[in-house]
Design an enzyme around this catalytic site. Structure first.
Site, PDB file in Angstrom:
ATOM      1  N   GLY A   9       0.830  -1.205   0.000  1.00  0.00           N
ATOM      2  CA  GLY A   9       0.000   0.000   0.000  1.00  0.00           C
ATOM      3  C   GLY A   9       0.865   1.255   0.000  1.00  0.00           C
ATOM      4  N   GLY A  12      -0.440   5.085  -1.095  1.00  0.00           N
ATOM      5  CA  GLY A  12      -1.436   5.837  -0.328  1.00  0.00           C
ATOM      6  C   GLY A  12      -0.860   7.064   0.360  1.00  0.00           C
ATOM      7  CD  GLN A  13      -3.067  11.358   4.324  1.00  0.00           C
ATOM      8  OE1 GLN A  13      -3.688  10.503   4.957  1.00  0.00           O
ATOM      9  NE2 GLN A  13      -3.079  12.621   4.656  1.00  0.00           N
ATOM     10  CG  ASP A  35      -0.685   0.682  -3.820  1.00  0.00           C
ATOM     11  OD1 ASP A  35      -1.802   0.211  -4.081  1.00  0.00           O
ATOM     12  OD2 ASP A  35      -0.514   1.519  -2.922  1.00  0.00           O
ATOM     13  CB  ILE A  36      -3.618  -2.761  -6.444  1.00  0.00           C
ATOM     14  CG1 ILE A  36      -4.247  -1.492  -5.889  1.00  0.00           C
ATOM     15  CG2 ILE A  36      -3.767  -3.928  -5.502  1.00  0.00           C
ATOM     16  CD1 ILE A  36      -5.748  -1.581  -5.726  1.00  0.00           C
ATOM     17  CG  ASP A  53      -4.582  -7.707  -4.291  1.00  0.00           C
ATOM     18  OD1 ASP A  53      -4.681  -7.198  -3.149  1.00  0.00           O
ATOM     19  OD2 ASP A  53      -5.545  -8.176  -4.925  1.00  0.00           O
ATOM     20  CE1 TYR A 143      -9.082   2.090   8.688  1.00  0.00           C
ATOM     21  CE2 TYR A 143      -9.863   3.855  10.108  1.00  0.00           C
ATOM     22  CZ  TYR A 143      -8.831   3.217   9.457  1.00  0.00           C
ATOM     23  OH  TYR A 143      -7.560   3.709   9.568  1.00  0.00           O
ATOM     24  CE  LYS A 147      -6.563   0.086  10.234  1.00  0.00           C
ATOM     25  NZ  LYS A 147      -5.316  -0.466   9.684  1.00  0.00           N
ATOM     26  CB  ILE A 173      -2.319  11.545   8.611  1.00  0.00           C
ATOM     27  CG1 ILE A 173      -2.263  10.389   9.621  1.00  0.00           C
ATOM     28  CG2 ILE A 173      -0.916  11.987   8.202  1.00  0.00           C
ATOM     29  CD1 ILE A 173      -1.548  10.669  10.912  1.00  0.00           C
TER      30      ILE A 173
END
Ligand code: SER
Length: 319
Positions: A9, A12-13, A35-36, A53, A143, A147, A173
């Site tokens: 990943g 991402g951000q 990443d994908i 993936d 989500y 977690k 963030i």
């Protein structure tokens, strides 16, 4: 052990900035970004990038063996707002990727794991002010459920199989390089983009919705610090509370007005309001400060200055 790192990943951000920072510390050849898709050109061009993936155990394992990876950062996840639209997909992505990584660590393929948790583990029954490390956790988003369950699995894999896993509960963030995607705290990034482009912003949360937030540089520092800490200092094997600043949309707007006096904000709360209302307003992160010397640097006004300066410079470059 000199680290040979895999980031799942990475586009991402948080993943994209973490990758660049780790490459500058350990050398580009020792940090494999995956990443994908190949859509983050900067990342693809600055070191080794592979299409992996995180839900596909075999391709993660092949990549680990090919590059002799010993350290993984699992940054792939579906966040709170998108997760409410695609509950089953959020569950599958967030849990399958974690199980793959935990099992690869259990089987001895990797030695150290970073997995981010979130303030979303808390829910409406959690004390909202200065939320303690150990408290009631009844998350109401998919989500948050992934977690919370993930935290329990991390702790379990450590206790049962000795997996070296380190985790922090990120607040919202704020960063200027890569946009966040699908989160409830994303307004605190969008607002700066709109302040520069249009001098106005319609916020999807109400004016007094206070949430814990953090500048990206602090988040990256926390991530690297916890991974560098001695294993015996990481006493919490589920996930550490982590905090920097807390503010409302009204307060961030005021901070922006110090630099852009004509900036205006209006409020039009949507489904994300309910998610935000279920989360803490502020976090007690004293265990992170005691156990591995965590400290933050950026206040709300520091964040505003960094965001506006860098976004303005970026806008000029693209003209
Ligand atoms: N930033 C995340 C979200 O809003 C919280 O960890 O979903």
């Amino acid at each position: 052990m000199s680290p040979k790192i895999l980031i799942l990943g990475a586009s991402g951000q948080i993943g994209s900035e973490l990758t660049q920072r780790l490459r500058s510390i350990h050398g580009a050849e020792n940090v494999i970004a995956t990443d994908i898709s190949y859509n983050n050109i900067e990342l693809v061009n600055s070191g080794i990038f592979e299409r992996v993936d995180a839900q596909d155990y075999t391709s993660v394992k092949i990549c680990i063996e090919k590059h002799q990876i010993n350290t993984i950062y699992l940054m792939a996840a579906m966040l709170s707002a998108t997760g409410e639209k695609f509950p089953r997909k959020a569950w599958d992505l967030n849990m399958e990727s974690l199980f793959h990584v935990l099992n690869l660590a259990k089987e001895g393929f990797i030695k150290k794991v970073f997995w981010p948790s979130s303030i979303a583990v808390f829910g409406p029954t959690t004390p909202k002010e200065n939320t303690p490390q150990f408290t009631i956790m009844e998350p109401s988003t998919v989500y948050g459920i992934t977690k919370q369950v993930g935290e329990r699995w991390c702790e379990y894999y450590h206790k049962q199989y000795g997996v070296d896993i380190r985790s922090i509960r990120y607040p919202g963030i704020i960063s200027w390089k890569t946009m966040p995607g699908g989160g409830t705290t994303d307004y605190a990034v969008e607002i700066y983009h709109k302040a520069i482009a249009e001098k106005k912003y319609e916020c999807f949360l109400s004016e007094d919705t206070e949430l814990p937030m953090m500048f990206m540089d602090d988040a990256i520092k926390a991530t690297i610090d916890i991974m560098n800490a001695n294993q015996e200092d990481i006493k919490i094997k589920s996930s550490y509370n982590l905090a920097a600043v807390s503010f409302t949309p009204k307060q961030i707007a005021k901070s922006i007005q110090k630099y852009i006096p004509e900036f205006t904000i209006t409020y039009n709360p949507d489904f994300r309001q309910k998610i935000a209302d279920s989360w803490p307003k502020s976090i007690d992160d004293s265990r992170a400060r005691e156990d591995w010397n965590w400290s933050h640097s950026f206040s709300l006004d520091d964040i505003t200055k960094e965001m506006l300066t860098n976004l303005k410079a970026k806008a000029k470059q693209s003209v």
